[in-house]
Design a protein around this motif. Structure first.
Motif, PDB file in Angstrom:
ATOM      1  N   GLN A  77       0.844  -1.191   0.000  1.00 33.52           N
ATOM      2  CA  GLN A  77       0.000   0.000   0.000  1.00 33.52           C
ATOM      3  C   GLN A  77       0.884   1.246   0.000  1.00 33.52           C
ATOM      4  OE1 GLN A  77      -3.599  -0.204   0.221  1.00 33.52           O
ATOM      5  NE2 GLN A  77      -3.336   1.835  -0.533  1.00 33.52           N
ATOM      6  N   LYS A  78       0.723   2.069  -1.010  1.00 29.13           N
ATOM      7  CA  LYS A  78       1.501   3.302  -1.089  1.00 29.13           C
ATOM      8  C   LYS A  78       0.707   4.447  -0.475  1.00 29.13           C
ATOM      9  CE  LYS A  78       4.142   2.209  -5.202  1.00 29.13           C
ATOM     10  NZ  LYS A  78       4.480   2.607  -6.567  1.00 29.13           N
ATOM     11  N   VAL A  79       1.429   5.368   0.156  1.00 30.56           N
ATOM     12  CA  VAL A  79       0.799   6.561   0.733  1.00 30.56           C
ATOM     13  C   VAL A  79       1.395   7.782   0.028  1.00 30.56           C
ATOM     14  CG1 VAL A  79       0.416   7.910   2.818  1.00 30.56           C
ATOM     15  CG2 VAL A  79       0.488   5.423   2.957  1.00 30.56           C
ATOM     16  N   LYS A  80       0.529   8.542  -0.609  1.00 26.68           N
ATOM     17  CA  LYS A  80       0.941   9.785  -1.266  1.00 26.68           C
ATOM     18  C   LYS A  80       0.549  10.941  -0.352  1.00 26.68           C
ATOM     19  CE  LYS A  80       1.979   7.870  -5.297  1.00 26.68           C
ATOM     20  NZ  LYS A  80       3.212   8.052  -6.023  1.00 26.68           N
ATOM     21  N   PHE A 102      -4.671   9.455  -7.539  1.00 24.66           N
ATOM     22  CA  PHE A 102      -3.992   8.584  -6.574  1.00 24.66           C
ATOM     23  C   PHE A 102      -4.951   7.530  -6.035  1.00 24.66           C
ATOM     24  CE2 PHE A 102      -1.095  12.377  -5.438  1.00 24.66           C
ATOM     25  CZ  PHE A 102      -0.226  12.060  -6.474  1.00 24.66           C
ATOM     26  N   ASP A 120      -5.643   4.801  -8.447  1.00 19.12           N
ATOM     27  CA  ASP A 120      -4.516   3.875  -8.536  1.00 19.12           C
ATOM     28  C   ASP A 120      -4.443   2.958  -7.316  1.00 19.12           C
ATOM     29  OD1 ASP A 120      -3.834   5.037 -10.913  1.00 19.12           O
ATOM     30  OD2 ASP A 120      -2.244   6.300 -10.074  1.00 19.12           O
ATOM     31  N   CYS A 132      -3.900   4.044  -4.110  1.00 15.98           N
ATOM     32  CA  CYS A 132      -3.022   4.589  -3.075  1.00 15.98           C
ATOM     33  C   CYS A 132      -3.842   5.273  -1.984  1.00 15.98           C
ATOM     34  CB  CYS A 132      -2.066   5.627  -3.664  1.00 15.98           C
ATOM     35  SG  CYS A 132      -0.987   4.992  -4.929  1.00 15.98           S
ATOM     36  N   LYS A 133      -3.268   5.313  -0.794  1.00 12.29           N
ATOM     37  CA  LYS A 133      -3.837   6.136   0.265  1.00 12.29           C
ATOM     38  C   LYS A 133      -3.257   7.531   0.096  1.00 12.29           C
ATOM     39  CE  LYS A 133      -4.410   2.497   3.658  1.00 12.29           C
ATOM     40  NZ  LYS A 133      -4.109   2.041   5.007  1.00 12.29           N
ATOM     41  N   GLY A 143      -8.356   6.978   1.832  1.00 12.70           N
ATOM     42  CA  GLY A 143      -7.967   5.860   0.988  1.00 12.70           C
ATOM     43  C   GLY A 143      -9.084   5.496   0.039  1.00 12.70           C
TER      44      GLY A 143
END
Length: 159
Positions: A59-62, A85, A88, A90-91, A142
């Protein structure tokens, strides 16, 4: 299942078959051992571990930063970035930093974050409500949860 036997006999049987004697549970009385090809076993374990790592989703966080004075065009641009985001998977961490005299009017910053959350309420899930830590107001959103119950619509009354 060969039963209880002496270690010497078990080693001899493993060598006759061209395999290894591997201790499975050393703390048991008597210890449990297995005759197997240890190199092949280790190889298969590494392949399983590799497949598990490949199947694991990270899990990516932007992070998107705002200021109380963020203007309309900048605000809309950042909203579109956040939508991308979230699509895609992402959180997104929303941060709003107060500088100088902006600290005196914290309600302006809270309005900006609340406006973002209001704008995206149908497209995201709020994982962490807006919270102030020092000079920074932060929230975490998210992608919408797949198994979350959907709000029920009121049924029309039968006449």
């Amino acid at each position: 299942m060969l039963g209880v036997m002496a270690t010497r006999d078990a080693l001899r049987m493993a060598e006759d078959r061209g395999l290894d004697l591997v201790e499975i549970t050393p703390n048991a009385v008597p210890p449990v051992c297995k005759i197997m090809d240890y190199g092949k076993f280790k190889y298969e374990e590494s392949i399983k571990a590799k497949q598990q790592r490949k199947a694991q989703k990270v899990q990516k966080v932007k992070e998107v930063k705002f200021h109380p004075g963020t203007d309309t065009n900048d605000f809309n641009y950042k909203i579109n970035q956040i939508r991308g985001f979230i699509e895609d998977g992402c959180k997104v961490k929303l941060t709003l930093q107060y500088r100088g005299r902006e600290n005196a009017h914290r309600e302006l910053g809270e309005d900006v974050i609340n406006r973002v959350l209001e704008e995206l309420r149908d497209e995201c899930f709020v994982e962490q409500a807006p919270k102030t830590l020092g000079r920074i107001l932060g929230a975490l959103i998210g992608p919408p949860r797949k198994n979350a119950p959907k709000p029920q619509q009121p049924k029309p009354a039968a006449s």
